[in-house]
Design an enzyme around this catalytic site. Sequence first.
Site, mmCIF file in Angstrom:
data_model
loop_
_atom_site.group_PDB
_atom_site.id
_atom_site.type_symbol
_atom_site.label_atom_id
_atom_site.label_comp_id
_atom_site.label_asym_id
_atom_site.label_seq_id
_atom_site.Cartn_x
_atom_site.Cartn_y
_atom_site.Cartn_z
ATOM 1 C CB VAL A 1 -0.970 0.026 1.205
ATOM 2 C CG1 VAL A 1 -2.018 -1.078 1.084
ATOM 3 C CG2 VAL A 1 -0.234 -0.073 2.518
ATOM 4 C CB SER A 2 0.554 4.440 -1.652
ATOM 5 O OG SER A 2 0.551 3.732 -2.860
#
Length: 188
Positions: A9-10
């Site tokens: 995930v970012s």
Amino acid sequence: MAVFGYARVSTTDQTTENQRLEIQAAGYVPEFWHADTVSGKAHARQRKEFGRMLDKLRAKDVLVVTKLDRLGRDAADVLATVRLLADMQVEVVVLQLGKTDLSSAAGKLLVMMLAAVAEMERDLLVERTQAGLERARAEGKTLGRPLKTTPEQRKAMIEGYAAKIAVSALARQYGVSRATVLSVVKPA
């Protein structure tokens, strides 16, 4: 043969739990789970958990990811990662692609095309974001975090600093950090 799961995930506001559940729903039970919270701009080998996973992977192991873009930042990075894993004799399962052998000629073509499309989508997102920011600036909107001080407080800080009042004293007086005071009295 071990099954590895990998998710990315970012931001810290996001969670990899949906990716884990999707992998499990597809019938895979990873014995090893690795997840990174890092921008998609980081190459696969620059990601901490991805690197740890590479050290553990052995021939005949299976790596499961939900989408192709979890394997790299752009078409070249995805292709290099898939080649590396193929050289290690690791089977890569991308749920988005079904049961495709990524090391075959057709699999390599598919990887290149999908990675190129993902890269284009990312570039278009950046372009749209920049256009939105430019429009907001043109409309006179202030971008970024709200300032912690008023114009009057900033003027008083500059005058106080010029009068040799310590940065720490100014920070206490206005209820801000020393860094905030310094950014006002000594702008970059």
